[in-house]
Design a protein around this motif. Sequence first.
Motif, short mmCIF file in Angstrom:
data_model
loop_
_atom_site.label_atom_id
_atom_site.label_comp_id
_atom_site.label_asym_id
_atom_site.label_seq_id
_atom_site.Cartn_x
_atom_site.Cartn_y
_atom_site.Cartn_z
N ASN A 53 0.80 -1.22 0.00
CA ASN A 53 0.00 0.00 0.00
C ASN A 53 0.84 1.27 0.00
O ASN A 53 0.31 2.37 -0.18
CB ASN A 53 -0.94 0.01 1.21
CG ASN A 53 -2.18 -0.84 0.99
OD1 ASN A 53 -2.20 -1.68 0.10
ND2 ASN A 53 -3.19 -0.64 1.81
N ASN A 54 2.15 1.14 0.18
CA ASN A 54 3.02 2.32 0.19
C ASN A 54 2.94 3.11 -1.12
O ASN A 54 3.21 4.31 -1.13
CB ASN A 54 4.48 1.92 0.41
CG ASN A 54 4.72 1.32 1.78
OD1 ASN A 54 3.81 1.22 2.60
ND2 ASN A 54 5.95 0.91 2.04
N ARG A 61 -2.41 3.06 5.14
CA ARG A 61 -0.96 2.89 4.99
C ARG A 61 -0.29 2.88 6.36
O ARG A 61 -0.78 3.47 7.31
CB ARG A 61 -0.38 4.01 4.12
CG ARG A 61 -0.84 3.94 2.68
CD ARG A 61 -0.53 5.19 1.90
NE ARG A 61 0.91 5.44 1.78
CZ ARG A 61 1.47 6.03 0.71
NH1 ARG A 61 0.72 6.40 -0.30
NH2 ARG A 61 2.75 6.24 0.67
N ALA A 62 0.85 2.20 6.38
CA ALA A 62 1.63 2.13 7.61
C ALA A 62 3.10 2.44 7.33
O ALA A 62 3.99 1.91 7.99
CB ALA A 62 1.49 0.75 8.24
N GLY A 78 5.71 -0.17 5.98
CA GLY A 78 4.38 -0.41 5.44
C GLY A 78 3.70 -1.57 6.11
O GLY A 78 2.53 -1.85 5.85
N ARG A 79 4.43 -2.27 6.99
CA ARG A 79 3.83 -3.36 7.76
C ARG A 79 2.99 -2.77 8.89
O ARG A 79 3.46 -1.91 9.63
CB ARG A 79 4.91 -4.27 8.33
CG ARG A 79 5.64 -5.12 7.30
CD ARG A 79 6.91 -5.73 7.89
NE ARG A 79 7.53 -6.72 7.02
CZ ARG A 79 8.32 -6.44 6.00
NH1 ARG A 79 8.60 -5.17 5.71
NH2 ARG A 79 8.84 -7.41 5.27
N ARG A 104 4.52 -4.76 -5.06
CA ARG A 104 4.30 -3.47 -5.72
C ARG A 104 5.31 -2.41 -5.32
O ARG A 104 5.86 -1.72 -6.17
CB ARG A 104 2.89 -2.97 -5.42
CG ARG A 104 1.80 -3.76 -6.11
CD ARG A 104 0.50 -2.99 -6.18
NE ARG A 104 -0.54 -3.76 -6.86
CZ ARG A 104 -1.66 -3.24 -7.32
NH1 ARG A 104 -1.91 -1.95 -7.18
NH2 ARG A 104 -2.56 -4.00 -7.92
N SER A 105 5.56 -2.28 -4.02
CA SER A 105 6.46 -1.21 -3.59
C SER A 105 7.92 -1.54 -3.86
O SER A 105 8.77 -0.65 -3.87
CB SER A 105 6.26 -0.93 -2.09
OG SER A 105 6.57 -2.07 -1.32
#
Length: 363
Positions: A53-54, A61-62, A78-79, A104-105
């Motif tokens: 999701n980054n 997002r994390a 992102g975790r 993805r990231s």
Amino acid sequence: MGPKLASLLAVLAAVYLAVAATAVDDAPLPRLPHQDIPAVFAFGDSTLDTGNNNVLPTMVRADHAPYGREFPGGAPTGRFSDGKLLTDYLVEVLGIKELLPAYRSGAANLTVADLSTGVCFASAGSGLDDATATNAGVATFGSQLADFKQLLGKIGARKAGEVVKKSVFLVSAATNDMMMNYYMLPSGRSKYTLEQYHDLLIGNLRSYIQAMYDLGARRMLVAGLPPVGCLPLQLTMAELQQPPRPQGCIAEQNAAAECYNAKLQRMLAEFQAGSPGARAVYADIYSPLKDMVDHPDKYGFVEASKGCCGTGLLEMGPLCTDMVPTCATPSKYMFWDSVHPTQATYRAVAEHFERTNIIRFDN
């Protein structure tokens, strides 16, 4: 012994115990005896998402502090945790690599060797119902499968054929569907009864693992629902709807999770029976997590009803930032934020998987 010396010894003992506890937390997990598993490919939601999701335009997002506080290097990745996720511990236990990268990231930097030993396609906020992912602005399960197809093209048909049939396909989804799309939104409950929604989710999941099978996957490890009624956020939402805050867990939501898990196990058994060469294994996360809630001291936890971040009752994602306080010792907490477990919890679940042999695929 004088009072000053006694005080000094007490301080030294406390420091020693803290260092010892940290050493245990960071110690490598024992590896399973050799198995012919070249890779792990993960699909689903935030319990597995190592950073996809980054690069998505979403608030789910994390990739900001204080997430990642206990991760090697202390930086957010992102975790949705203070450190590692279950995905990371599984590839470590299987002796594949130390961490499972996000597809993805990390796409620009991942080599063919990286891709061939497994990546994570999961997207925090996603589910088995496309409406769940769409509402959150994250990757649907279908788009995660599309990413996997893209990966196969990158590693080439010959290599893909060798890797895919022996790899473990890890799936964890449906929690967001139940929390965000059914319990939280009236529209979900107005369209479906609980049983109907469970059937919709199970049917969608059946289609997704069939798609994996058609692409060559033969070893599936599919997680059920956790004890949803024990999540701090669910307790907070129940309190907002009808004070006071529930004591313990929300029995109705946990019963619903158990009902879903029973249906999931039946579906997986039927899928395996009708799919030559397939192993579709149910991963029970409900039991170990419920045991942690009921007996936190057994796992070294002092808190199992709220998260470490902020009040621990509501904060997660964009609400869990470095502007809010965090607990001093996350390893003493079962939850990092109001939904997601700490690294210590994920490690305990991985150890449970080891003990119960569910990640052995000897055939």
